[in-house]
Write an enzyme that holds these catalytic residues in place. Structure first.
Site, PDB file in Angstrom:
ATOM      1  N   VAL A 173       0.944  -1.261   0.081  1.00 36.46           N
ATOM      2  CA  VAL A 173       0.085  -0.032  -0.002  1.00 36.46           C
ATOM      3  C   VAL A 173       0.897   1.211   0.041  1.00 36.46           C
ATOM      4  O   VAL A 173       1.901   1.337   0.817  1.00 36.46           O
ATOM      5  CB  VAL A 173      -0.924   0.038   1.146  1.00 36.46           C
ATOM      6  CG1 VAL A 173      -1.727   1.262   1.474  1.00 36.46           C
ATOM      7  CG2 VAL A 173      -1.652  -0.959   1.206  1.00 36.46           C
ATOM      8  N   LYS A 174       0.479   2.110  -0.998  1.00 38.23           N
ATOM      9  CA  LYS A 174       1.186   3.387  -0.835  1.00 38.23           C
ATOM     10  C   LYS A 174       0.504   4.467  -0.270  1.00 38.23           C
ATOM     11  O   LYS A 174      -0.792   4.847  -0.520  1.00 38.23           O
ATOM     12  CB  LYS A 174       1.679   3.679  -2.443  1.00 38.23           C
ATOM     13  CG  LYS A 174       2.299   5.072  -2.295  1.00 38.23           C
ATOM     14  CD  LYS A 174       2.930   5.346  -3.610  1.00 38.23           C
ATOM     15  CE  LYS A 174       2.105   6.414  -4.462  1.00 38.23           C
ATOM     16  NZ  LYS A 174       2.767   6.817  -5.640  1.00 38.23           N
ATOM     17  N   THR A 175       0.860   5.319   0.821  1.00 36.69           N
ATOM     18  CA  THR A 175       0.097   6.306   1.311  1.00 36.69           C
ATOM     19  C   THR A 175       0.736   7.542   1.591  1.00 36.69           C
ATOM     20  O   THR A 175       1.952   7.651   1.093  1.00 36.69           O
ATOM     21  CB  THR A 175      -0.548   5.772   2.619  1.00 36.69           C
ATOM     22  OG1 THR A 175      -1.837   6.649   2.973  1.00 36.69           O
ATOM     23  CG2 THR A 175       0.315   5.427   3.669  1.00 36.69           C
ATOM     24  N   ASP A 221       8.096   6.146  -2.352  1.00 37.05           N
ATOM     25  CA  ASP A 221       7.775   6.394  -3.816  1.00 37.05           C
ATOM     26  C   ASP A 221       7.909   7.834  -3.871  1.00 37.05           C
ATOM     27  O   ASP A 221       6.876   8.391  -3.822  1.00 37.05           O
ATOM     28  CB  ASP A 221       6.450   5.695  -4.086  1.00 37.05           C
ATOM     29  CG  ASP A 221       6.143   5.647  -5.658  1.00 37.05           C
ATOM     30  OD1 ASP A 221       7.052   5.899  -6.337  1.00 37.05           O
ATOM     31  OD2 ASP A 221       4.837   5.705  -6.149  1.00 37.05           O
TER      32      ASP A 221
END
Ligand code: 5RP
Length: 289
Positions: A173-175, A221
């Protein structure tokens, strides 16, 4: 876990230290020619060898990345709206798994808009994408989108969004980083990577990286805080020195300054780029970070 899936995840999150440095260059999919990303080839070429993987769209990949260069690709497969459109949260899946396979991707990525008018559509799409991608051993990275009309960058909202994405089967998951980020990490059963967000001074972006990793993120990221920096290569190397090295914020910032040829530069002289995202029309107040 299936061998192919495991192997692909290992191309994104290094098994040597369980850390990841992704370079995000997918902004054009809704922002168009974002500042300093107008010429994709020119921006990506000097940076690609310093990241573990590249977050990119298929159009940008085909036109602007040399296929002979073996950088693992996290392919953005969602889209459908632009910064001047009606509602940024109305995304769909725009790339087939077949095409992702043809592009030899390490993972596919899509955004979920938890709390938005279109949350149902994007969450169901995530579930379907996971089912389809897993058939071929392709991991899915879910991006938890934030924005004025969606959710705030706080631990309560981000924990909810990350957990919802993980429950649908997202492998990563990217947050966004926030206060009490440990809470977000603790309640998410899959690895979390943070986005850099809007351009901020280099030292602040390095602190963001350091704090996020300390709180349990496996990596970053990062896009604008690298390629909108005055010295993108120096910046990505400084970020790398935190993610895969042992540098703290001061050490990484010193490295940045040395590599930039400005060893005496003070952090507060290093103002953020005022023109970030200047392709947004003035009459459209909505935004995503
Ligand atoms: C764009 C994205 C970006 O990949 C993500 O936001 C990371 O880039 P940045 O560090 O510039 O925020 O998902 O929608």
């Amino acid at each position: 876990m299936d061998w192919g899936l495991k192997n692909r995840i290992a191309r994104i999150i290094s098994p040597a230290d369980n850390k990841a440095l992704m370079l995000a260059v997918d902004h054009g999919y809704f922002l168009g020619p974002t500042e300093k990303l107008e010429d994709l080839k020119k921006t990506i070429a000097p940076l690609a060898k310093h990241c573990d993987s590249l977050m990119i769209t298929r159009g940008a990949l085909r036109t602007s990345v040399n296929p002979d260069y073996p950088v693992p690709v996290v392919l953005r497969v969602s889209g459908g709206t632009s910064i001047i459109g009606e509602d940024l949260s109305q995304e769909d899946i725009t790339v087939s798994i077949k095409d992702a396979l043809r592009l030899n991707v390490a993972a596919v990525a899509m955004s979920v808009f938890v709390g938005s008018k279109y949350e149902y559509q994007t969450i169901v799409n995530l579930g379907k994408l996971v089912s389809e991608a897993e058939e071929y051993g392709i991991p899915v990275l879910a991006v938890t989108a934030v924005g004025k009309e969606i959710g705030t960058k706080d631990a309560r909202y981000l924990s909810l969004a990350c957990r919802v994405a993980a429950e649908q089967g997202a492998h990563i998951v990217k947050t966004y980083y926030c206060e009490n980020f440990e809470k977000v990490v603790k309640s998410c059963p899959v690895p979390i990577i943070i986005a850099g967000g809007k351009k901020i001074p280099e030292k602040d972006a390095l602190k963001l990286t350091y704090d996020a990793l300390k709180a349990g993120a496996v990596g970053v990221d990062m896009g604008r805080n690298i390629w909108q920096s005055d010295n993108p290569v120096a910046m990505i190397k400084a970020v790398h020195s935190i993610v895969h090295g042992t540098n703290n914020v001061e050490q990484a910032f010193t490295l940045y300054k040395q590599l930039s040829g400005k060893p005496n530069q003070k952090s507060n002289n290093n103002k953020p780029n005022q023109k970030s995202n200047n392709n947004k029309p003035n009459n459209k107040p909505k935004k995503r970070n």
